[in-house]
Motif scaffolding. Structure first.
Motif, PDB file in Angstrom:
ATOM      1  N   UNK A   5       0.834  -1.205   0.000  1.00 25.23           N
ATOM      2  CA  UNK A   5       0.000   0.000   0.000  1.00 25.23           C
ATOM      3  C   UNK A   5       0.865   1.250   0.000  1.00 25.23           C
ATOM      4  N   UNK A   6       1.865   1.269   0.855  1.00 21.02           N
ATOM      5  CA  UNK A   6       2.718   2.457   0.936  1.00 21.02           C
ATOM      6  C   UNK A   6       3.534   2.639  -0.334  1.00 21.02           C
ATOM      7  N   UNK A   7       4.122   1.543  -0.825  1.00 19.24           N
ATOM      8  CA  UNK A   7       4.958   1.655  -2.013  1.00 19.24           C
ATOM      9  C   UNK A   7       4.157   2.047  -3.236  1.00 19.24           C
ATOM     10  N   UNK A 364       8.199  -3.756  -6.897  1.00 19.05           N
ATOM     11  CA  UNK A 364       9.002  -4.972  -7.024  1.00 19.05           C
ATOM     12  C   UNK A 364       9.632  -5.371  -5.689  1.00 19.05           C
ATOM     13  N   UNK A 365      10.018  -4.393  -4.900  1.00 15.51           N
ATOM     14  CA  UNK A 365      10.536  -4.620  -3.547  1.00 15.51           C
ATOM     15  C   UNK A 365      10.447  -3.299  -2.801  1.00 15.51           C
ATOM     16  N   UNK A 366      11.116  -3.190  -1.679  1.00 17.28           N
ATOM     17  CA  UNK A 366      11.025  -1.968  -0.877  1.00 17.28           C
ATOM     18  C   UNK A 366      11.650  -0.760  -1.558  1.00 17.28           C
ATOM     19  N   UNK A 367      12.493  -1.009  -2.530  1.00 15.22           N
ATOM     20  CA  UNK A 367      13.285   0.076  -3.090  1.00 15.22           C
ATOM     21  C   UNK A 367      12.959   0.409  -4.548  1.00 15.22           C
ATOM     22  N   UNK A 368      12.365  -0.496  -5.268  1.00 15.85           N
ATOM     23  CA  UNK A 368      12.130  -0.306  -6.694  1.00 15.85           C
ATOM     24  C   UNK A 368      10.672  -0.577  -7.024  1.00 15.85           C
ATOM     25  N   UNK A 369      10.057   0.334  -7.718  1.00 17.28           N
ATOM     26  CA  UNK A 369       8.704   0.139  -8.229  1.00 17.28           C
ATOM     27  C   UNK A 369       8.595   0.839  -9.573  1.00 17.28           C
ATOM     28  N   UNK A 400      13.062   4.730  -7.730  1.00 19.24           N
ATOM     29  CA  UNK A 400      14.163   4.183  -6.944  1.00 19.24           C
ATOM     30  C   UNK A 400      14.219   4.916  -5.612  1.00 19.24           C
ATOM     31  N   UNK A 401      14.063   4.146  -4.505  1.00 22.02           N
ATOM     32  CA  UNK A 401      14.067   4.731  -3.165  1.00 22.02           C
ATOM     33  C   UNK A 401      15.093   3.998  -2.304  1.00 22.02           C
ATOM     34  N   UNK A 402      15.935   4.773  -1.629  1.00 23.56           N
ATOM     35  CA  UNK A 402      16.874   4.130  -0.713  1.00 23.56           C
ATOM     36  C   UNK A 402      16.453   4.271   0.747  1.00 23.56           C
ATOM     37  N   UNK A 403      15.433   5.079   0.982  1.00 20.33           N
ATOM     38  CA  UNK A 403      14.892   5.252   2.330  1.00 20.33           C
ATOM     39  C   UNK A 403      13.572   6.005   2.201  1.00 20.33           C
ATOM     40  N   UNK A 404      13.040   6.496   3.331  1.00 25.12           N
ATOM     41  CA  UNK A 404      11.739   7.162   3.304  1.00 25.12           C
ATOM     42  C   UNK A 404      11.820   8.632   2.898  1.00 25.12           C
ATOM     43  N   UNK A 408      14.030   8.844  -6.528  1.00 26.15           N
ATOM     44  CA  UNK A 408      14.395   9.234  -7.886  1.00 26.15           C
ATOM     45  C   UNK A 408      13.458   8.532  -8.855  1.00 26.15           C
ATOM     46  N   UNK A 409      12.899   9.294  -9.796  1.00 21.85           N
ATOM     47  CA  UNK A 409      12.009   8.727 -10.803  1.00 21.85           C
ATOM     48  C   UNK A 409      12.554   9.018 -12.196  1.00 21.85           C
ATOM     49  N   UNK A 410      12.511   8.002 -13.039  1.00 22.34           N
ATOM     50  CA  UNK A 410      12.911   8.163 -14.435  1.00 22.34           C
ATOM     51  C   UNK A 410      11.869   7.467 -15.304  1.00 22.34           C
TER      52      UNK A 410
END
Length: 450
Positions: A5-7, A364-369, A400-404, A408-410
């Motif tokens: 939900x958050x991601x 896809x995981x906590x860091x990439x969507x 791409x997220x390394x924390x909260x 970065x979005x591309x």
């Protein structure tokens, strides 16, 4: 375990909304970033940059087919947003290039668009833009796992224009009476090719946004509707200049063009002498004939629009995304630029524009969507011009997220423009056709939460 939900709620919708300029038709460029109003941080800032390459060119002009290159220039859309607030209320300040266009017709026969009538001016190039500075606020009420929000705010928008048209200026009236009579007897004219440049602008005008949103965080559901008001720029003024693009020449009765010395030699055979000093005084290519000329334009309207976007979770870490936009492009009739009493016209006579998109977002995981979507724009051209025909798009992006606090979005987009035609019978100043063309775009942004 992935908090889908958050991601998903924080990633894919904003990616999809970021491509709205490429699917909005007409002169639409960027839109204010109101998605950051829903971020949980007390302060959020996002900086974005979009590059678009619309490859539209004529297949034929007045029935003559050829390779005329592209007349639509590439462009860049910077954007910035800063949001302050909490779950109950928040406000965001935005800067974006809202509307713009440019056209370069120097690859057409004669280096410009055909004249609307014999001897008329011909548009060589034009460019305009409207920058928007805005503030939009959200006031929310939460109950039973749902949140209702009212949105509203003001924006200020300016307008700048620059354009150049080509024409021939008749110098006959500046000649001695004997030479005027001699040219008249031959059915000839003394002309100089000129470029008429105009630079105009209008002050910032104010408009407003108003809308509402509904959320159910448990299933990552959010639906938002946002209306943007119309803005009229009715004080577009500036200055113009007139310069010679090449040396003066004589056009004979049969349409042939000869140099001034050649024409003088022809007249000397009839016993008419053209003074050398007069020939030397005629305008040469590159010379400036006049500066500081008064210039103005007719009213330019930034159209009203209604934008609806929505998302909902359909599986763990997966969102269904959708958007719809209506833009009142039928207010765009024609651009008339006048410099020292000389006017050039660019007709449009557009229809209203409708665009829609649907897509999927996936964590896809906590860091990439990421997200992928398809879109359709109804096109607004009616035959007075033929740039904005139906457009089909495919877009996608990654987050791409390394924390909260950092993201970065591309992303990228490819669009397919359908063919079309313009004709004098539909209000165009010349007949032309365009083929099936493509649009390419790339986008990047960085968001920081505090």
């Amino acid at each position: 375990m992935i908090d889908w939900q958050r991601l998903a709620a924080g990633t894919a919708l904003a990616m999809l909304a970021g491509w709205a300029p490429a699917q909005a038709g007409g002169f639409q460029r960027g839109t204010a970033d109101t998605d950051v109003l829903y971020d949980k941080g007390t302060m959020t800032t996002r900086l974005g940059f979009t590059y678009v390459d619309p490859q539209r060119g004529f297949d034929s002009v007045n029935g003559v087919r050829g390779d005329y290159g592209t007349y639509t220039g590439t462009y860049r859309i910077p954007s910035a947003a800063v949001k302050f607030g909490n779950d109950t209320g928040a406000c965001v300040g935005n800067f974006v290039e809202a509307f713009a266009a440019e056209g370069d017709y120097s690859n057409l026969p004669g280096g410009a668009q055909p004249a609307p009538f014999p001897g008329g001016s011909r548009v060589r190039d034009l460019e305009f833009q409207s920058n928007e500075v805005s503030a939009t606020c959200r006031l929310s009420y939460a109950q039973d796992g749902m949140r209702f929000s009212l949105l509203g705010g003001l924006f200020m928008e300016d307008f700048t224009f620059e354009g150049t048209s080509l024409a021939n200026r008749n110098l006959g009236t500046s000649l001695p009476a004997s030479l005027q009579a001699a040219l008249g007897s031959l059915g000839a004219q003394l002309l100089v090719p000129v470029a008429l440049n105009a630079q105009t602008e209008a002050d910032y005008k104010t408009g407003y946004r108003v809308g509402a949103a509904f959320e159910m965080p448990e299933i990552a559901l959010r639906a938002q509707v946002l209306y943007r008001s119309e803005v009229e720029h009715d004080d577009i003024t500036g200055t113009g200049s007139l310069s010679a693009t090449s040396d003066a020449f004589v056009r004979l009765a049969n349409g042939a063009q000869v140099s001034v010395p050649t024409a003088a030699a022809l007249l000397s055979r009839s016993g008419i002498t053209v003074p050398t000093a007069l020939i030397n005084a005629l305008p040469k290519g590159g010379s400036v004939l006049a500066e500081g000329l008064p210039a103005f334009q007719n009213t330019a309207t930034s159209p009203q629009s209604l934008y609806i976007n929505a998302q909902t979770g359909i599986a763990e870490g997966t969102l269904l995304l959708g958007s719809f936009r209506w833009t009142d492009w039928s207010t765009n009739r024609a651009v008339i630029t006048t410099v020292a009493g000389n006017s050039s016209v660019s007709p449009y006579y557009w229809d209203d524009g409708y665009s829609a998109s649907i897509g999927l977002g996936k964590a896809f995981n906590e860091y990439v969507s990421g997200s992928v979507s398809i879109g359709y724009d109804s096109g607004v051209s009616t035959g007075a011009e033929t740039t904005y025909t139906d457009l089909y798009t495919l877009s996608g992006g990654l987050s791409l997220k390394n924390n909260d606090w950092a993201e970065l979005r591309i992303g990228g987009l490819i669009g397919y423009w359908t063919d079309g035609a313009q004709s004098v019978s539909n209000g165009a100043i010349y007949n032309a056709t365009v083929g099936n063309d493509f649009v390419y775009a790339a986008n990047a942004s960085i968001k920081l939460n505090f």
